[in-house]
Design a protein around this motif. Structure first.
Motif, short mmCIF file in Angstrom:
data_model
loop_
_atom_site.label_atom_id
_atom_site.label_comp_id
_atom_site.label_asym_id
_atom_site.label_seq_id
_atom_site.Cartn_x
_atom_site.Cartn_y
_atom_site.Cartn_z
N ARG A 154 106.23 57.22 28.06
CA ARG A 154 105.00 57.49 27.74
C ARG A 154 104.58 58.76 28.62
N VAL A 155 104.15 60.05 27.75
CA VAL A 155 103.87 61.14 28.24
C VAL A 155 102.66 61.46 27.88
N ILE A 156 102.02 62.07 29.01
CA ILE A 156 100.55 62.58 28.82
C ILE A 156 100.60 64.08 29.19
N VAL A 157 100.02 64.91 28.20
CA VAL A 157 100.06 66.14 28.66
C VAL A 157 98.23 66.57 28.74
N LEU A 158 98.15 67.01 29.81
CA LEU A 158 96.86 67.34 30.21
C LEU A 158 96.50 68.90 29.86
N GLY A 159 95.59 69.02 29.07
CA GLY A 159 95.05 70.19 28.59
C GLY A 159 95.46 70.66 27.33
N ASP A 160 94.29 71.11 26.40
CA ASP A 160 94.45 71.18 25.17
C ASP A 160 94.48 72.80 24.87
N GLY A 161 94.65 73.57 25.57
CA GLY A 161 94.79 75.00 25.46
C GLY A 161 96.07 75.56 24.94
N ARG A 162 96.50 76.84 24.94
CA ARG A 162 97.51 77.62 24.33
C ARG A 162 98.76 76.68 25.05
N LEU A 163 99.08 76.69 26.01
CA LEU A 163 100.37 76.09 26.60
C LEU A 163 100.23 74.63 26.20
N GLY A 164 99.32 73.99 26.71
CA GLY A 164 99.16 72.51 26.65
C GLY A 164 99.64 72.18 25.08
N ASN A 165 99.15 72.89 24.04
CA ASN A 165 99.39 72.59 22.67
C ASN A 165 100.88 72.91 22.47
N LEU A 166 101.55 73.83 22.97
CA LEU A 166 103.00 74.10 22.88
C LEU A 166 103.91 72.91 23.51
N CYS A 167 103.43 72.71 24.77
CA CYS A 167 104.09 71.68 25.25
C CYS A 167 104.16 70.42 24.68
N ALA A 168 102.80 70.06 24.06
CA ALA A 168 102.80 68.70 23.61
C ALA A 168 103.54 68.80 22.34
N GLN A 169 103.62 69.52 21.46
CA GLN A 169 104.46 69.88 20.38
C GLN A 169 105.99 69.61 20.58
N VAL A 170 106.26 70.43 21.63
CA VAL A 170 107.67 70.15 22.32
C VAL A 170 108.12 68.73 22.58
N LEU A 171 107.19 68.29 23.34
CA LEU A 171 107.37 66.87 24.09
C LEU A 171 107.30 65.62 22.65
N ALA A 172 106.47 66.14 21.86
CA ALA A 172 106.48 65.15 20.52
C ALA A 172 107.56 65.22 19.74
N GLY A 173 108.58 66.08 19.97
CA GLY A 173 109.87 65.99 19.45
C GLY A 173 110.75 65.02 19.88
N VAL A 174 110.34 64.62 21.34
CA VAL A 174 111.23 63.69 21.94
C VAL A 174 110.77 62.42 21.97
N THR A 175 109.50 62.21 22.22
CA THR A 175 108.87 60.41 22.31
C THR A 175 107.74 60.67 21.47
N PRO A 176 107.63 59.42 20.70
CA PRO A 176 106.37 59.07 19.89
C PRO A 176 105.31 58.62 20.81
N HIS A 177 105.58 58.40 22.06
CA HIS A 177 104.54 57.81 22.79
C HIS A 177 103.85 59.04 23.55
N LEU A 178 103.28 59.96 22.96
CA LEU A 178 102.74 61.30 23.57
C LEU A 178 101.18 61.14 23.46
N LEU A 179 100.36 61.55 24.57
CA LEU A 179 99.09 61.53 24.11
C LEU A 179 98.53 63.09 24.83
N VAL A 180 97.84 63.57 24.33
CA VAL A 180 97.20 65.07 24.85
C VAL A 180 95.77 64.60 25.35
N VAL A 181 95.59 64.91 26.42
CA VAL A 181 94.14 64.67 27.02
C VAL A 181 93.60 66.13 27.27
#
Ligand code: ZN
Ligand code: ZN
Length: 315
Positions: A154-181
């Motif tokens: 279960r991974v949480i990405v904190l931040g919905d800005g430029r880098l948060g968006n990219l990190c979230a997309q990359v991590l979503a490629g690995v785990t379905p249990h991803l949440l962006v806050v």
């Protein structure tokens, strides 16, 4: 040449000298450049940098083995001879310069100089406005190079800005249990449109159930928030660089045996492959495209918008 110069404050210079490439360097004619949070921090005094800004770019090599071809460039320019270089840590070279960040004029200009070994060819299938994201996408992939993440995590990405968006997309490629806050409804919905789960900070789960938390907030509040979300022994990956110092109670790191992982630049080859295959979709992030002459205005816009691109040479 034209350049966007930081010297206490930012100004557009129509007649800045073209840099000269030495033996192992290549002159790159910039086509397009991207503005990121680091640029905004530099303008505020981070690193005490003075020089041409810009480290996210795509352009044409004017010399060397890639002459006439489109290239992107890694930003850390290593000496190749120090102890850290010998330990295969060139991004941490003790004598390094960093393009647009540390003693090396950057890409918000008609030309910049890049060491040949830093260059990567851009496949024809990737247009300039996508290729210009290679550097920040590589930074997102660096998380996976440093922290093992599996499909069960279960991974949480904190931040919905430029880098948060990219990190979230990359991590979503690995785990379905991803949440962006995040804090911005419209930025979170961009991620939801791509099928990612996203929530406002106030609605984030407060049960400390995250196996990994990645801080992309760009704010000093990111680390304490991450600490409140990560499970004991979970790693916190810190992508945020903040100018200045911050204070924090460190005891929770000991009590809960938290690992803090600083994370910076990453693998360009992996990023180019991801952009080529559409594993990461950067188009929704592009909110403004301005010519280099309007760079001062572009930097101002980048405080509110997601990605602001500077069109430098146009093809
Ligand atoms: Zn950047
Ligand atoms: Zn070195």
């Amino acid at each position: 040449m034209r350049a966007l110069l930081l010297d206490g404050q930012v100004s557009f210079r129509p007649d800045y000298p073209v840099p000269t490439a030495s033996r192992d360097d290549v002159l790159v004619r910039v086509s397009m450049a991207g503005i990121c949070e680091t640029d905004l921090q530099l303008v505020r005094g981070y690193m005490g940098y003075a020089g041409v800004l810009g480290h996210e770019f795509v352009g044409g090599a004017e010399s060397g083995p890639y002459a006439g071809r489109r290239v992107v460039g890694e930003i850390n320019c290593a000496c190749g001879t120090c102890a850290l270089c010998h330990r295969d840590l060139p991004t941490h070279c003790a004598n390094r310069t960093v393009i647009g960040i540390l003693r090396h004029d950057g890409a918000f200009a008609d030309y910049l100089v890049v060491p040949q070994r830093n260059l990567h060819l851009v496949p024809d299938s990737i247009p300039d406005e996508i290729a210009v994201f290679t550097e920040p996408v590589a930074a997102a992939f660096q998380i996976l190079a440093q922290v093992p993440v599996t499909g069960r995590d279960r991974v949480i990405v904190l931040g919905d800005g430029r880098l948060g968006n990219l990190c979230a997309q990359v991590l979503a490629g690995v785990t379905p249990h991803l949440l962006v806050v995040g804090k911005h409804r419209e930025k979170l919905s961009l991620l939801e449109a791509r099928g990612l789960r996203a929530t406002l900070l106030d609605d984030a789960p407060a049960d400390r159930s995250a196996d990994v938390v990645v801080d992309c907030t760009g704010s000093e509040t990111g680390l304490p928030t991450a600490l409140a979300l990560v499970r004991p022994r979970g790693p916190i990956v810190l992508k945020t660089t903040v100018a200045g110092t911050q204070t924090l109670a460190w005891a929770p790191f000991v009590i809960d045996e938290i690992t803090l992982v600083g994370s910076r630049c990453g693998p360009f080859d992996r990023a180019l492959a991801a952009l080529d295959r559409g594993e990461v979709d950067v188009r929704p992030l592009i909110q403004e495209r301005l010519p280099l002459e309007r760079g001062v205005e572009a930097l101002e816009l980048a405080k509110q918008r997601l990605k602001v691109l500077l069109e430098v040479s146009g093809r």
